[in-house]
Design a protein around this motif. Sequence first.
Motif, PDB file in Angstrom:
ATOM      1  N   UNK A  42      27.196  74.845  24.967  1.00 25.57           N
ATOM      2  CA  UNK A  42      26.768  74.339  26.375  1.00 25.57           C
ATOM      3  C   UNK A  42      25.367  73.489  26.145  1.00 25.57           C
ATOM      4  N   UNK A  43      24.672  73.624  24.868  1.00 22.20           N
ATOM      5  CA  UNK A  43      23.515  73.032  24.633  1.00 22.20           C
ATOM      6  C   UNK A  43      23.748  71.593  24.660  1.00 22.20           C
ATOM      7  N   UNK A  44      24.847  70.690  24.246  1.00 23.31           N
ATOM      8  CA  UNK A  44      24.796  69.380  24.285  1.00 23.31           C
ATOM      9  C   UNK A  44      25.410  68.899  22.924  1.00 23.31           C
ATOM     10  N   UNK A  45      25.645  69.798  22.033  1.00 20.93           N
ATOM     11  CA  UNK A  45      25.833  69.465  20.704  1.00 20.93           C
ATOM     12  C   UNK A  45      27.168  68.472  20.529  1.00 20.93           C
ATOM     13  N   UNK A  46      28.378  68.747  21.120  1.00 17.75           N
ATOM     14  CA  UNK A  46      29.329  68.137  21.019  1.00 17.75           C
ATOM     15  C   UNK A  46      29.162  66.760  22.072  1.00 17.75           C
ATOM     16  N   UNK A  47      28.584  66.982  23.102  1.00 23.41           N
ATOM     17  CA  UNK A  47      28.372  65.699  23.823  1.00 23.41           C
ATOM     18  C   UNK A  47      27.719  64.593  23.041  1.00 23.41           C
ATOM     19  N   UNK A  48      26.651  65.100  22.048  1.00 17.57           N
ATOM     20  CA  UNK A  48      26.288  63.985  21.276  1.00 17.57           C
ATOM     21  C   UNK A  48      27.009  63.557  20.293  1.00 17.57           C
ATOM     22  N   UNK A  49      27.710  64.383  19.648  1.00 17.56           N
ATOM     23  CA  UNK A  49      28.792  63.862  18.741  1.00 17.56           C
ATOM     24  C   UNK A  49      29.915  62.865  19.352  1.00 17.56           C
ATOM     25  N   UNK A  50      30.267  63.109  20.468  1.00 18.04           N
ATOM     26  CA  UNK A  50      30.971  62.366  21.141  1.00 18.04           C
ATOM     27  C   UNK A  50      30.529  61.088  21.591  1.00 18.04           C
ATOM     28  N   UNK A  51      29.207  61.096  21.891  1.00 20.84           N
ATOM     29  CA  UNK A  51      28.618  59.691  22.236  1.00 20.84           C
ATOM     30  C   UNK A  51      28.386  58.993  20.678  1.00 20.84           C
ATOM     31  N   UNK A  52      28.284  59.555  19.801  1.00 23.14           N
ATOM     32  CA  UNK A  52      28.137  58.785  18.550  1.00 23.14           C
ATOM     33  C   UNK A  52      29.537  58.203  18.102  1.00 23.14           C
ATOM     34  N   UNK A  53      30.374  58.960  18.405  1.00 24.68           N
ATOM     35  CA  UNK A  53      31.802  58.593  17.897  1.00 24.68           C
ATOM     36  C   UNK A  53      32.477  57.617  18.933  1.00 24.68           C
TER      37      UNK A  53
END
Length: 313
Positions: A40-51
């Motif tokens: 829930x820290x935002x790791x997956x969100x960051x990756x999805x923005x990058x992709x």
Amino acid sequence: MNAVFRTQSLTKKFGRTVALAGIDVEVPEGAIYALVGANGAGKTTLIKVLMNIFQPTSGLATVLGIDSRHIAGRHFERIGYVSENQEMPEWMTLRQLLDYYRNLYPAWDTALEQQLVRQFDLPLNRKLKHMSRGMKMKAAFASSLPYRPALIVLDEPFSGLDPLVRDELIEVLLDRAPETTIFLSSHDLAEIEAFSSHVGYLENGRLLFSEEMTSLAARFREITITLAEPLAQQFSPPAHWLQCESVDRVLRFVDSGYQEAASREELAAVFPGARDIAIQPMSLRAIFLAVAKAGRTQPTSTSVAAETREVQI
């Protein structure tokens, strides 16, 4: 050294919820960069923005020199992506999957494909839906690496895997490291400490630090000081001393800005009558726990001042 990807003041909101808050990060070419933080820290969100799965609310992200909002189609010929929730056509056998992918990527290396199949001991004629979770992750790696991507993005790739499978996947990643940049997210510190070259720590959408692993390890120390007399009532520690606590004549804290000669001089000046000063290196887990607790009010067993403060990085 060129940056494989970088973000500038990157923010992502979902309604009123801020998932990423002004992220500034740069990953150099050839790095094995681990982005860590709690679920829930935002790791997956960051990756999805990058992709380009999510659009940023504000700020900028570039991947391989391309605005992340324009990542599409042929750009993925240079990007490998594997997620813990990897969606795969489970009605296919692995052989069918590899045959399909082979036609999509002009740079596909059949020799590497065959090497990975042998190394992972993968059953080519078994349908994906009949494979275990560990076997599916191996299949995902075997179908994402043979086109030799310049960037490999891994979202919690080792979550829930047994140690043997995890070690096999890490070995394959290390084999690829000389020719690619690896960016992975994880909440398991032990699994990334041994092989990552860079690390970033994300908490509640904020990047608390991002640096080389060796630099991080060098500047954090656990300090234990044995005093001649109990600590003064009004003692106020420097901002880079985290988690200060005192019991009788023993003071313990984490120095987040340790420098061998300068820090020893500082300790000797602050505690001239100390009977003993012990300085110990810290594991990655211990460092992250100290950083996570910094900025919060810390209860102490005696009168050491506990203040709310920002992490000094």
